[in-house]
Write an enzyme that holds these catalytic residues in place. Structure first.
Site, PDB file in Angstrom:
ATOM      1  N   HIS A 421       0.831  -1.210   0.000  1.00  0.00           N
ATOM      2  CA  HIS A 421       0.000   0.000   0.000  1.00  0.00           C
ATOM      3  C   HIS A 421       0.864   1.258   0.000  1.00  0.00           C
ATOM      4  CE1 HIS A 421      -2.151   3.310   2.028  1.00  0.00           C
ATOM      5  NE2 HIS A 421      -3.123   2.928   1.239  1.00  0.00           N
ATOM      6  N   ARG A 511      30.157  -3.430 -17.103  1.00  0.00           N
ATOM      7  CA  ARG A 511      31.313  -3.783 -16.265  1.00  0.00           C
ATOM      8  C   ARG A 511      30.958  -4.947 -15.323  1.00  0.00           C
ATOM      9  NH1 ARG A 511      31.247   1.968 -16.283  1.00  0.00           N
ATOM     10  NH2 ARG A 511      33.105   2.888 -17.245  1.00  0.00           N
ATOM     11  N   ARG A 579      32.301  -6.622 -20.615  1.00  0.00           N
ATOM     12  CA  ARG A 579      33.734  -6.766 -20.316  1.00  0.00           C
ATOM     13  C   ARG A 579      33.902  -7.758 -19.178  1.00  0.00           C
ATOM     14  NH1 ARG A 579      36.781  -1.489 -18.444  1.00  0.00           N
ATOM     15  NH2 ARG A 579      35.885  -2.067 -16.429  1.00  0.00           N
ATOM     16  N   GLU A 681      43.483  -0.994 -25.522  1.00  0.00           N
ATOM     17  CA  GLU A 681      43.976  -0.088 -24.486  1.00  0.00           C
ATOM     18  C   GLU A 681      45.485  -0.223 -24.275  1.00  0.00           C
ATOM     19  OE1 GLU A 681      41.698  -1.142 -21.032  1.00  0.00           O
ATOM     20  OE2 GLU A 681      41.899  -3.274 -21.414  1.00  0.00           O
ATOM     21  N   GLY A 702      39.601   1.770 -25.053  1.00  0.00           N
ATOM     22  CA  GLY A 702      39.578   2.299 -23.689  1.00  0.00           C
ATOM     23  C   GLY A 702      40.513   3.494 -23.649  1.00  0.00           C
ATOM     24  N   SER A 703      39.955   4.686 -23.813  1.00  0.00           N
ATOM     25  CA  SER A 703      40.798   5.864 -24.044  1.00  0.00           C
ATOM     26  C   SER A 703      41.668   6.203 -22.841  1.00  0.00           C
ATOM     27  CB  SER A 703      39.936   7.064 -24.434  1.00  0.00           C
ATOM     28  OG  SER A 703      38.961   7.345 -23.450  1.00  0.00           O
ATOM     29  N   CYS A 752      34.593   3.624 -25.578  1.00  0.00           N
ATOM     30  CA  CYS A 752      33.783   3.799 -24.376  1.00  0.00           C
ATOM     31  C   CYS A 752      34.532   4.748 -23.437  1.00  0.00           C
ATOM     32  CB  CYS A 752      33.498   2.460 -23.700  1.00  0.00           C
ATOM     33  SG  CYS A 752      34.925   1.375 -23.477  1.00  0.00           S
TER      34      CYS A 752
END
Length: 793
Positions: A421, A511, A579, A681, A702-703, A752
């Site tokens: 409720h 992730r 990943r 990466e 993966g910068s 990303c």
């Protein structure tokens, strides 16, 4: 033989169009009996008294003037709400049945007993107002329900009491707030065979996610015993979520959430004179086990989907399981009244900032954040002491609390679930709530300054003091089209569904480690080698977490699969790029039992992480559990949109080793459409791009790591922070190079990270280079969409 009269109609002869005659609740039961029985929807038999019977009862006892006069006194301020309601209810309860109506009810009850083959049949007697359960008002719980009613005399009394309950204080208040004319609302009484859920289980389910409006899931709550405890929020029930699009495939079990509730007590039949039902404590075994099996969860979800499809709109249903036969029944179905009315073009997003200590947690209702002063009220008799605008803190609520709930800035309760409720009313009022806290009335006190946060997923948090928070309204009606696909970075399964309305091209980075650290919390090796654990306290904690699992590693597999499935469900049928675990050794060590299995490294950032762990004897069997969870996610649950991504893969030979271990554990690249990507990466990923293309279907840049390793900069160093820049020519050369060379080999490339939202000129570089996808956090999705659209001009 069942014969209908002007006063009584059996469910078999009612349709949904008969709302004016028998109310929404009873007309809906008739609709399901007539049209959905052949589709597997089982409704207990019964009949309804008509609104004409109600009006005849009112007229025969000269009650019309009594009701009008008493309500006029209330409107003029001459009488209080309590005095008005009590006077009208007393007058109705003292009325006599017109002889023809009384005889019709008696005959109908006898016919129902004959139909079921049970003398003195136990029935549920429920009120159904003719303005109740319409698509624009919930009205749930405004009138009374009487359970385990046996015999003609008890039935006649219960029906009369239902009539009187049309004028409970809460019903009068609710109709006033909703703008309904009291004199235009009549009442029908539904009389239905009781399902023996007193020795089974029962609950509530919605064919939509009640918090986000995500329309691809069924939400189910369940508890032991009769269902009133779940409806009223007297217990914290089990909760399940099921992904609807896969229900047509008998081979799949798409249960995407499963949470054990406290189920503190259960409502059962009473043998005490003058008492039909009672609450008793549940046993430890009942509290520690789920009410429903997985097969029963799927069966109920299929029923919900069938009912929703028939009605053509999201539905709110009550179910019951007979403890003798095990059969599942639908005992009520009505339209969902909150999410179905939301403005789909605007999405309000809240985010929490700095905050005080966590005082209590519970189940979040809504997604808002608010601050305020506690007003602790434990008894409904004291609601006149409520301070308008305060945070209402109480044990549980029922419809009698509505007058102050609509004046509260937030609501916090000890008990209840997402379908209780308190949850339903707070949603309808647009008030954030946290239910099922267990200890809110113990930990919080009146005049205490707190923050109520429902913006962090399924779990709601009450923080001490006034926290910082931000709110943003996202306009979804004017999102530009882009050739570059914009995807989402998601980690928290609990918050994933709130972003389902974003027109994203899928999830570009899910992730795994978030689920491991927040939902599982145990190092996989500690589960695999539980008997070798040296820390007794750790052993005890793991025992508690894995209760019910004889095979402790299976706990890891199940919890990981179910956590990831909630993200995959939001993305489906678009891809979810998952990943595999990318903890560093110091992060793995922080998991429960982890220190015994992790080495100490001076520089974990470029140490034993990512791919190098997966085939190493020190973690190979842990990675096998990850693979088993993904295999379950794809094959048993149906989420074949999941693409696996391997992080920090330094060499092609390392890739071969990882792919071999994956194949051993049921994950073979190319089989059943399964794709495998690699994170780009490490500079070697670019230098040896053609070799990596032979082993993977795509790259995700993966910068952060690529910048760190290209420029030789520790990304966590304050001293070197001014030098860290993804836009540096050396990094841009790396990005352009991998896109060009991967495309030449037929591989896809995405990125990303937040750089495109932080630097519009960087987005232009990516677009010019021909990147396939850009994946960003949900709160920057629209900004990046606009930036990319501009860059593509």
């Amino acid at each position: 033989m069942t014969t209908d009269t002007v006063a009584v109609i059996f469910f078999d002869n009612l349709k949904r169009e008969d709302v004016a005659l028998v109310g929404g609740k009873n007309s809906s039961l008739g609709e399901m009996v007539q049209t959905l029985g052949a589709k597997g929807i089982t409704v207990p038999p019964g009949f309804a008294t008509t609104s004409d019977a109600f009006r005849e009862f009112i007229t025969a006892n000269d009650l019309g003037k009594v009701i009008t006069d008493r309500l006029a006194e209330l409107a003029e301020g001459k009488k209080t709400l309590a005095q008005t309601g009590a006077a009208i209810r007393h007058a109705i309860a003292a009325g006599d049945w017109p002889s023809a109506i009384e005889e019709d009810i008696r005959k109908a009850y006898r016919a129902l007993c004959e139909r079921t083959g049970i003398d003195q049949l136990s029935v549920a007697v429920r009120s159904s107002a003719t303005a109740e359960d319409l698509p624009d008002a919930s009205f749930a719980g405004q009138q009374e329900t009487y359970l385990n009613v046996v015999g003609e005399e008890e039935l006649l009394t219960a029906c009369r009491n239902c009539y009187a309950s049309l004028f409970t204080d809460r019903a009068i208040t609710y109709r006033t707030v909703q703008g309904f004319d009291h004199t235009q609302v009549a009442l029908s009484v539904g009389v239905q065979q009781m399902v023996r859920s007193d020795i089974g289980g029962s609950g509530v389910m919605f064919s939509i996610d009640t918090e986000s409006g995500f329309d691809k899931v069924v939400l189910i709550n369940g508890a032991w015993g009769l269902g009133e405890n779940v409806v009223q929020g007297a217990v914290t029930p089990d909760e399940y979520q099921v992904y609807k699009p896969f229900l047509g495939n008998e081979k799949l079990t798409p249960i995407v959430a499963k949470t054990l509730g406290a189920k503190e007590m259960k409502m059962i039949y009473s043998t005490t004179a003058g008492e039909t039902i009672k609450n008793v404590p549940t046993s430890k075994a009942e509290r520690g086990s789920f009410v429903l099996s997985d097969a029963e969860v799927i069966s109920l979800a299929r029923m919900a989907a069938t009912i929703e499809e028939h009605y053509g709109l999201p539905m709110d249903m009550e179910w019951a399981r007979d403890g003798i036969t095990g059969e599942l029944f639908i005992v009520q179905a009505r339209p969902e009244t909150v999410q179905s009315r939301m403005d789909a073009g605007n999405l309000k997003s809240y985010s929490i900032g700095d905050h005080g200590e966590t005082l209590v947690t519970g189940i979040s209702v809504g997604s808002a954040i608010t601050t305020g002063t506690v007003c602790l009220i434990e008894n409904v008799k004291d609601i006149d002491k409520f301070v308008d605008g305060s945070v209402l803190v109480t044990s549980t609520t029922d419809p009698d609390w509505v007058p102050i709930m609509k004046k509260a800035s937030a609501i916090v309760t000890d008990h209840g679930g997402r379908t209780s409720h308190a949850a339903i009313v707070s949603r309808e009022l647009g008030v954030p709530a946290i239910v099922g806290c267990g200890n809110a009335t113990h930990e919080l006190h009146s005049e205490q300054e707190i923050t109520v946060s429902c913006a962090e997923g399924d779990t709601g948090f009450v923080y001490s003091g006034t926290a910082d928070f931000a709110v943003e309204t996202l306009d979804l009606d004017h999102v530009p089209e882009t050739n570059t696909r914009i995807m989402l970075n998601l980690a928290n399964p609990q918050t994933a569904a709130r972003w389902w309305r974003l027109p994203a091209a899928g999830v570009g980075l899910a992730r795994m480690e978030f689920v491991v650290s927040n939902a599982i919390t145990v190092h996989p090796e500690a589960l695999l080698h539980f008997d070798e654990l040296r820390d007794e306290a750790v052993r005890e904690e793991i025992e508690a977490l894995t209760a019910g699992y004889d095979d402790k590693p299976q706990y890891f597999v199940d919890q990981l699969a179910i956590g990831l499935s909630r993200i995959a469900a939001v993305a489906y049928p678009n891809p979810m790029i998952l990943r595999m675990s990318d903890f560093k050794t110091n992060e793995y060590a922080d998991l429960l039992g982890g220190r015994q299995f992790e080495p100490h490294e001076e520089n974990p950032m470029i140490g034993w992480r990512g791919a190098s762990r997966y085939y190493d004897d020190g973690y190979r069997d842990g990675f096998a559990l990850e693979c088993q969870a993904v295999a379950k996610l794809r094959t048993e649950m149906g989420f074949d949109n999941v693409i696996i991504m391997i992080p920090f893969c330094r060499t092609p030979e390392e890739a071969d080793n990882v792919l071999a271990v994956m194949k051993e554990n049921g994950l073979e690249r190319g089989k059943d459409g399964m794709e495998v990507y690699v994170m780009c990466e490490v500079p070697s990923n670019v230098i040896l791009a053609e070799e990596f293309c032979k082993r993977f279907d795509g790259f995700s840049i993966g910068s952060n790591d690529l910048t760190q390793l290209t420029l030789g900069i520790d990304r966590d160093s304050d001293k070197l922070a001014p030098l860290f820049d993804e836009r540096h020519p050396a990094v841009v050369w790396m990005i352009r190079s991998i896109i060009e060379r991967a495309h030449a080999q037929g591989c896809k490339v995405g990125l990303c990270g937040q750089a495109p939202s932080n630097y519009p000129d960087f987005a232009k570089v990516l677009v010019d280079a021909g990147i396939d996808t850009i994946s960003v956090t949900p709160d920057s999705f629209l900004e990046v969409k606009n930036i990319v659209a501009e860059a593509e001009k």
